[in-house]
Design a protein around this motif. Sequence first.
Motif, PDB file in Angstrom:
ATOM      1  N   GLU A 293       0.819  -1.206   0.000  1.00 38.08           N
ATOM      2  CA  GLU A 293       0.000   0.000   0.000  1.00 38.08           C
ATOM      3  C   GLU A 293       0.861   1.268   0.000  1.00 38.08           C
ATOM      4  O   GLU A 293       0.476   2.282  -0.582  1.00 38.08           O
ATOM      5  N   LEU A 294       2.015   1.213   0.639  1.00 37.89           N
ATOM      6  CA  LEU A 294       2.958   2.335   0.568  1.00 37.89           C
ATOM      7  C   LEU A 294       3.317   2.637  -0.874  1.00 37.89           C
ATOM      8  O   LEU A 294       3.256   3.791  -1.322  1.00 37.89           O
ATOM      9  N   GLY A 295       3.703   1.589  -1.611  1.00 40.84           N
ATOM     10  CA  GLY A 295       4.079   1.776  -3.004  1.00 40.84           C
ATOM     11  C   GLY A 295       2.913   2.225  -3.861  1.00 40.84           C
ATOM     12  O   GLY A 295       3.042   3.126  -4.699  1.00 40.84           O
ATOM     13  N   ARG A 296       1.758   1.617  -3.654  1.00 40.53           N
ATOM     14  CA  ARG A 296       0.580   1.962  -4.444  1.00 40.53           C
ATOM     15  C   ARG A 296       0.178   3.421  -4.217  1.00 40.53           C
ATOM     16  O   ARG A 296      -0.126   4.151  -5.165  1.00 40.53           O
ATOM     17  N   THR A 297       0.192   3.843  -2.960  1.00 43.37           N
ATOM     18  CA  THR A 297      -0.205   5.215  -2.641  1.00 43.37           C
ATOM     19  C   THR A 297       0.792   6.222  -3.204  1.00 43.37           C
ATOM     20  O   THR A 297       0.402   7.274  -3.735  1.00 43.37           O
ATOM     21  N   ALA A 298       2.089   5.906  -3.117  1.00 40.35           N
ATOM     22  CA  ALA A 298       3.107   6.801  -3.673  1.00 40.35           C
ATOM     23  C   ALA A 298       2.931   6.949  -5.182  1.00 40.35           C
ATOM     24  O   ALA A 298       3.056   8.051  -5.731  1.00 40.35           O
ATOM     25  N   ALA A 299       2.638   5.847  -5.861  1.00 41.33           N
ATOM     26  CA  ALA A 299       2.441   5.900  -7.307  1.00 41.33           C
ATOM     27  C   ALA A 299       1.205   6.720  -7.673  1.00 41.33           C
ATOM     28  O   ALA A 299       1.214   7.480  -8.650  1.00 41.33           O
ATOM     29  N   MET A 300       0.156   6.595  -6.886  1.00 38.81           N
ATOM     30  CA  MET A 300      -1.041   7.382  -7.146  1.00 38.81           C
ATOM     31  C   MET A 300      -0.761   8.876  -6.955  1.00 38.81           C
ATOM     32  O   MET A 300      -1.221   9.713  -7.740  1.00 38.81           O
ATOM     33  N   LEU A 301       0.007   9.206  -5.911  1.00 38.91           N
ATOM     34  CA  LEU A 301       0.372  10.610  -5.691  1.00 38.91           C
ATOM     35  C   LEU A 301       1.229  11.146  -6.834  1.00 38.91           C
ATOM     36  O   LEU A 301       1.079  12.301  -7.254  1.00 38.91           O
ATOM     37  N   LEU A 302       2.136  10.293  -7.349  1.00 40.65           N
ATOM     38  CA  LEU A 302       2.991  10.733  -8.448  1.00 40.65           C
ATOM     39  C   LEU A 302       2.159  10.987  -9.707  1.00 40.65           C
ATOM     40  O   LEU A 302       2.364  11.991 -10.407  1.00 40.65           O
ATOM     41  N   ALA A 303       1.229  10.088  -9.996  1.00 38.81           N
ATOM     42  CA  ALA A 303       0.362  10.279 -11.157  1.00 38.81           C
ATOM     43  C   ALA A 303      -0.450  11.569 -11.025  1.00 38.81           C
ATOM     44  O   ALA A 303      -0.623  12.316 -11.997  1.00 38.81           O
ATOM     45  N   GLU A 304      -0.917  11.847  -9.809  1.00 41.00           N
ATOM     46  CA  GLU A 304      -1.660  13.090  -9.575  1.00 41.00           C
ATOM     47  C   GLU A 304      -0.762  14.311  -9.736  1.00 41.00           C
ATOM     48  O   GLU A 304      -1.169  15.338 -10.275  1.00 41.00           O
ATOM     49  N   ARG A 305       0.483  14.196  -9.254  1.00 36.61           N
ATOM     50  CA  ARG A 305       1.431  15.316  -9.367  1.00 36.61           C
ATOM     51  C   ARG A 305       1.746  15.609 -10.827  1.00 36.61           C
ATOM     52  O   ARG A 305       1.907  16.778 -11.216  1.00 36.61           O
ATOM     53  N   ILE A 306       1.861  14.577 -11.652  1.00 37.25           N
ATOM     54  CA  ILE A 306       2.117  14.774 -13.080  1.00 37.25           C
ATOM     55  C   ILE A 306       0.947  15.512 -13.724  1.00 37.25           C
ATOM     56  O   ILE A 306       1.128  16.409 -14.551  1.00 37.25           O
ATOM     57  N   THR A 307      -0.257  15.131 -13.331  1.00 33.42           N
ATOM     58  CA  THR A 307      -1.464  15.748 -13.891  1.00 33.42           C
ATOM     59  C   THR A 307      -1.693  17.151 -13.345  1.00 33.42           C
ATOM     60  O   THR A 307      -2.109  18.056 -14.075  1.00 33.42           O
ATOM     61  N   GLU A 308      -1.416  17.330 -12.051  1.00 33.31           N
ATOM     62  CA  GLU A 308      -1.636  18.628 -11.392  1.00 33.31           C
ATOM     63  C   GLU A 308      -0.332  19.102 -10.750  1.00 33.31           C
ATOM     64  O   GLU A 308      -0.165  19.033  -9.532  1.00 33.31           O
ATOM     65  N   PRO A 309       0.601  19.598 -11.541  1.00 34.16           N
ATOM     66  CA  PRO A 309       1.923  19.952 -11.005  1.00 34.16           C
ATOM     67  C   PRO A 309       1.920  21.084  -9.989  1.00 34.16           C
ATOM     68  O   PRO A 309       2.871  21.207  -9.205  1.00 34.16           O
ATOM     69  N   ASP A 310       0.883  21.906  -9.969  1.00 34.19           N
ATOM     70  CA  ASP A 310       0.880  23.075  -9.088  1.00 34.19           C
ATOM     71  C   ASP A 310       0.095  22.871  -7.802  1.00 34.19           C
ATOM     72  O   ASP A 310      -0.017  23.811  -6.994  1.00 34.19           O
ATOM     73  N   ARG A 311      -0.440  21.684  -7.576  1.00 33.24           N
ATOM     74  CA  ARG A 311      -1.217  21.503  -6.356  1.00 33.24           C
ATOM     75  C   ARG A 311      -0.286  21.451  -5.140  1.00 33.24           C
ATOM     76  O   ARG A 311       0.893  21.095  -5.256  1.00 33.24           O
ATOM     77  N   PRO A 312      -0.790  21.822  -3.928  1.00 39.26           N
ATOM     78  CA  PRO A 312       0.054  21.791  -2.718  1.00 39.26           C
ATOM     79  C   PRO A 312       0.553  20.382  -2.415  1.00 39.26           C
ATOM     80  O   PRO A 312      -0.123  19.397  -2.711  1.00 39.26           O
ATOM     81  N   ALA A 313       1.732  20.305  -1.821  1.00 46.29           N
ATOM     82  CA  ALA A 313       2.283  19.006  -1.429  1.00 46.29           C
ATOM     83  C   ALA A 313       1.430  18.391  -0.324  1.00 46.29           C
ATOM     84  O   ALA A 313       0.886  19.092   0.522  1.00 46.29           O
ATOM     85  N   SER A 314       1.328  17.076  -0.337  1.00 47.67           N
ATOM     86  CA  SER A 314       0.520  16.386   0.668  1.00 47.67           C
ATOM     87  C   SER A 314       1.311  15.230   1.264  1.00 47.67           C
ATOM     88  O   SER A 314       2.252  14.708   0.647  1.00 47.67           O
ATOM     89  N   THR A 315       0.926  14.831   2.484  1.00 48.73           N
ATOM     90  CA  THR A 315       1.553  13.704   3.162  1.00 48.73           C
ATOM     91  C   THR A 315       0.487  12.704   3.565  1.00 48.73           C
ATOM     92  O   THR A 315      -0.528  13.072   4.166  1.00 48.73           O
ATOM     93  N   VAL A 316       0.703  11.445   3.217  1.00 47.48           N
ATOM     94  CA  VAL A 316      -0.195  10.359   3.605  1.00 47.48           C
ATOM     95  C   VAL A 316       0.555   9.476   4.604  1.00 47.48           C
ATOM     96  O   VAL A 316       1.670   9.032   4.328  1.00 47.48           O
ATOM     97  N   THR A 317      -0.046   9.260   5.775  1.00 53.01           N
ATOM     98  CA  THR A 317       0.569   8.426   6.810  1.00 53.01           C
ATOM     99  C   THR A 317      -0.269   7.179   7.021  1.00 53.01           C
ATOM    100  O   THR A 317      -1.452   7.268   7.368  1.00 53.01           O
ATOM    101  N   LEU A 318       0.328   6.020   6.819  1.00 56.53           N
ATOM    102  CA  LEU A 318      -0.353   4.742   6.968  1.00 56.53           C
ATOM    103  C   LEU A 318      -0.026   4.126   8.332  1.00 56.53           C
ATOM    104  O   LEU A 318       0.991   4.461   8.953  1.00 56.53           O
TER     105      LEU A 318
END
Length: 331
Positions: A293-318
């Motif tokens: 889930e760590l890897g899956r969530t990081a990949a989802m965040l990266l895909a979102e960052r590519i699509t929305e490069p200007d959005r604020p940085a976020s942190t997900v804690t599992l």
Amino acid sequence: MATIYDVAQRAQVSPATVSRVLNGRASVDPDMVVRVQDAVRELNYRPNSVARNLRRSRTTLWTVIISDVGNPFFTAMVRGVEDVAQRAGYSVVLCNSDEDPAKEAQYVTAALQDQMAGVIISSSGHAANVNRLIEAGTPVVAIDRQISGANVDSVLVDNEHGAHMATAHLLERGYRRIACITGPRKVSTAAQRLRGYQQALREQGFATPAALVRYSDYREEGGYAAMASLLDAGDPPDAVFAANNLMTVGAVECVVDRGIAVPAGMGVIGFDDIPWAHLVRPSLSTVSQPTYELGRTAAMLLAERITEPDRPASTVTLQTTLKVRESSLKP
């Protein structure tokens, strides 16, 4: 292998027209489109995706930089990254930094030179490498380890809580001189797990003597050496919390070599589950991380960052899970 020029010759059009057809441009005469498509099919032409994407300034590759490719923790994590990447149309290039900031910097340089679409990094703790990616406009996500001094998307686990659970469990089982083998001083996970251990001891009215703490390298050999140091120091511990899976293995090996019975003579609990932890005897108690889930969530965040490069940085804690087995059950 057929080239774009072979397709152009077969279809009796220019290479530029072939390129426009392959890129879906609407400005091409329908008759030419049919001829190009027929030629592509007849020649079994496959566009060079790397070259095409380089012309667009980005490849369809993600770089994943991890700190120790030999650690099974990262195997499941990278699988989570790859599964999301594939569905999003990306491939993954895996790099192993060996906990070496200089080697990590070399991989960051390579990712920039090769114009990778994004980077997921488990950093050795140096913000400079991540900041180079951010300044170059390369989408980046930090995984597993918090990077102080870098404003970056991060996917972490609650390390303090996991270490607190492990130490509190050992106290509940009657162990009193509990040692901690943690990781490198500059790595966030090592500091957080040490704090969780210390907090659990303080809450139960126990001191947190430095004599029972060893900093190591997150490797099996380091765990062995740290355990040996604790046993040789005089007034040895009656239990040990090791802050990652490989150091747990090394610590147990040392205890067995010294002829100390687990868990009667030494309680043992480690951070990160081990695939075969339930198979050894005594079976190993661990703090399990949701690695996939760590890897899956990081990949989802990266895909979102590519699509929305200007959005604020976020942190997900599992969250972590305590898996109690035989090695921490004092008779």
